[in-house]
Design an enzyme around this catalytic site. Structure first.
Site, PDB file in Angstrom:
ATOM      1  N   LYS A  72       0.809  -1.219   0.000  1.00  0.00           N
ATOM      2  CA  LYS A  72       0.000   0.000   0.000  1.00  0.00           C
ATOM      3  C   LYS A  72       0.844   1.272   0.000  1.00  0.00           C
ATOM      4  O   LYS A  72       0.418   2.315   0.455  1.00  0.00           O
ATOM      5  CB  LYS A  72      -0.982   0.018   1.176  1.00  0.00           C
ATOM      6  CG  LYS A  72      -1.897  -1.191   1.239  1.00  0.00           C
ATOM      7  CD  LYS A  72      -2.554  -1.508  -0.107  1.00  0.00           C
ATOM      8  CE  LYS A  72      -3.462  -0.398  -0.604  1.00  0.00           C
ATOM      9  NZ  LYS A  72      -4.043  -0.692  -1.948  1.00  0.00           N
ATOM     10  N   THR A  75       3.237   0.642  -5.038  1.00  0.00           N
ATOM     11  CA  THR A  75       4.078  -0.212  -5.889  1.00  0.00           C
ATOM     12  C   THR A  75       3.492  -0.398  -7.279  1.00  0.00           C
ATOM     13  O   THR A  75       4.222  -0.403  -8.271  1.00  0.00           O
ATOM     14  CB  THR A  75       4.309  -1.590  -5.236  1.00  0.00           C
ATOM     15  OG1 THR A  75       3.044  -2.215  -4.970  1.00  0.00           O
ATOM     16  CG2 THR A  75       5.082  -1.452  -3.926  1.00  0.00           C
ATOM     17  N   ARG A  76       2.171  -0.562  -7.373  1.00  0.00           N
ATOM     18  CA  ARG A  76       1.552  -0.746  -8.691  1.00  0.00           C
ATOM     19  C   ARG A  76       1.689   0.521  -9.530  1.00  0.00           C
ATOM     20  O   ARG A  76       2.017   0.450 -10.718  1.00  0.00           O
ATOM     21  CB  ARG A  76       0.080  -1.134  -8.528  1.00  0.00           C
ATOM     22  CG  ARG A  76      -0.730  -1.163  -9.817  1.00  0.00           C
ATOM     23  CD  ARG A  76      -0.095  -2.021 -10.903  1.00  0.00           C
ATOM     24  NE  ARG A  76       0.067  -3.420 -10.530  1.00  0.00           N
ATOM     25  CZ  ARG A  76       0.595  -4.344 -11.324  1.00  0.00           C
ATOM     26  NH1 ARG A  76       1.028  -4.010 -12.538  1.00  0.00           N
ATOM     27  NH2 ARG A  76       0.732  -5.601 -10.909  1.00  0.00           N
ATOM     28  N   ARG A 155       5.359   5.621   1.992  1.00  0.00           N
ATOM     29  CA  ARG A 155       4.507   6.783   2.219  1.00  0.00           C
ATOM     30  C   ARG A 155       4.332   6.972   3.713  1.00  0.00           C
ATOM     31  O   ARG A 155       4.786   6.146   4.512  1.00  0.00           O
ATOM     32  CB  ARG A 155       3.160   6.616   1.517  1.00  0.00           C
ATOM     33  CG  ARG A 155       2.382   5.398   1.968  1.00  0.00           C
ATOM     34  CD  ARG A 155       1.156   5.149   1.134  1.00  0.00           C
ATOM     35  NE  ARG A 155       0.244   6.275   1.132  1.00  0.00           N
ATOM     36  CZ  ARG A 155      -1.038   6.174   0.788  1.00  0.00           C
ATOM     37  NH1 ARG A 155      -1.543   5.002   0.419  1.00  0.00           N
ATOM     38  NH2 ARG A 155      -1.822   7.229   0.827  1.00  0.00           N
ATOM     39  N   LYS A 278      -7.473   1.350  -6.713  1.00  0.00           N
ATOM     40  CA  LYS A 278      -6.449   2.280  -6.253  1.00  0.00           C
ATOM     41  C   LYS A 278      -7.076   3.638  -5.939  1.00  0.00           C
ATOM     42  O   LYS A 278      -7.990   4.089  -6.613  1.00  0.00           O
ATOM     43  CB  LYS A 278      -5.348   2.441  -7.312  1.00  0.00           C
ATOM     44  CG  LYS A 278      -4.751   1.118  -7.802  1.00  0.00           C
ATOM     45  CD  LYS A 278      -4.145   0.311  -6.674  1.00  0.00           C
ATOM     46  CE  LYS A 278      -3.593  -1.014  -7.191  1.00  0.00           C
ATOM     47  NZ  LYS A 278      -3.042  -1.842  -6.093  1.00  0.00           N
ATOM     48  N   ALA A 281     -11.078   5.943  -0.913  1.00  0.00           N
ATOM     49  CA  ALA A 281     -11.149   6.819   0.259  1.00  0.00           C
ATOM     50  C   ALA A 281     -10.926   6.006   1.532  1.00  0.00           C
ATOM     51  O   ALA A 281     -11.431   4.893   1.667  1.00  0.00           O
ATOM     52  CB  ALA A 281     -12.505   7.497   0.303  1.00  0.00           C
TER      53      ALA A 281
END
EC number: 2.8.2.-
Length: 315
Positions: A72, A75-76, A155, A278, A281
């Site tokens: 999360k 990476t994608r 992040r 992706k 919220a």
């Protein structure tokens, strides 16, 4: 063929870890070492490798770069953006070779077979976010290729916890299964539940220490996931330089989609956005509880900044 032989040689000859990094405890044989011996047996013979050469001259080969995490963290998005470069060949799905025992026991030939066909000039990349937080993975990657170039995207750890929960929540909702509220995970006996797995995954300095036992810091490029969301081009430029790629990706390859609320990609006139899963919220969290979560990460973040020699704009 040279790439395959190099991988085999690196596995046959056990590499010595440089003295400046912590030594590996070899007193007790671990299950990881046992599996490693089996892997060596499977890959010790030249004939164990099949070239899988396509008629157009491309072939499958071991990756020269791995996106190791974090879950999360983006990476994608990083993989999709990097794939804009013509000299990148990216594996479509998460391979989980180094962290799933059933996959690892299959040996390197199985791993090669999961890779895309690529040309000699191209860098093969795979991404599995779980690698970063799996204790056994750094040694396994090192034993395959100690010159591996690693990409790590991080992040704000508090935001990552919320994204982690959100993904699992929606996975349950799609299967029409109930799932507890985030407060039930974050709070235990009236206090912050520091045993919550999503919180442990955000203790970046602990996992980074494990990787630095095997790879020098200049082999691990850290992408700022928060900046990648807000302004992707400068972050991708840094990745190009780290991988020693010619500058091929431009600011024009990115455009902000107001409907989705994040940047999408434009390649040769074709526009595409990340999957709808992706950018979901996050759940609403009590202000005091969120503040407590952010305060908990203050010291771990400080340790991480000292470890990597840079700071990030995290709470």
């Amino acid at each position: 063929m040279a790439a395959f032989l190099l991988g085999a040689v690196l596995l046959i000859v056990q590499p010595q870890i440089v003295p400046s990094r912590p030594a590996i405890n070899s007193n007790a044989e671990t299950s990881s070492q046992s599996v490693q011996r089996e892997l060596l047996k499977k890959t010790s013979q030249k004939n164990d490798f099949n070239e899988n050469i396509h008629s157009n001259g491309s072939c499958q080969q071991l990756p020269q770069t791995i996106i190791i995490g974090v879950r999360k963290g983006g990476t994608r998005a990083l993989l999709e953006m990097l794939s804009l470069h013509p000299d990148i060949a990216a594996a479509e799905s998460e391979v989980h070779f180094f962290d799933w025992e059933d996959h690892y026991r299959n040996g390197l030939q199985w791993y090669i077979n999961q890779m895309p066909f690529s040309y000699p000039r191209q860098i093969t990349v795979e991404k599995t976010p779980a690698y970063f937080t799996s204790p056994k993975v750094p040694e396994r990657v090192y034993n395959m290729n100690q010159s591996m170039r690693l990409l790590l995207i991080l992040r704000d750890p508090s935001e990552r916890v919320l994204s982690d929960y959100t993904q699992v929540f929606y996975n349950h909702m799609q299967k029409h299964k109930p799932y507890p509220s985030i407060e039930q995970f974050l709070v235990k006996n009236g206090e912050l539940n520091v045993d919550y797995k999503a919180i442990n995954r955000s203790l970046y300095y602990i996992h980074m220490q494990n990787w630095l036992k095997y790879f020098p810091l200049d082999h691990i490029h850290i992408v700022d996931g928060d900046k990648l969301i807000k302004d992707p081009f400068p972050e991708i430029e840094k990745v190009e330089r780290f991988l020693k790629l010619s500058p091929q990706i431009n600011a024009s390859n990115f455009y902000f989609n107001k409907t989705k609320g994040f940047y999408c990609l434009r390649d040769s006139g074709r526009e595409r956005c990340l999957h709808e899963s992706k950018g979901r919220a996050h759940p609403q969290v009590d202000t005091q509880l969120l503040k407590k979560l952010q305060e908990y990460f203050h010291e771990p973040n400080k340790k991480f900044f000292e470890l990597v020699g840079r700071t990030f704009d995290w709470h």
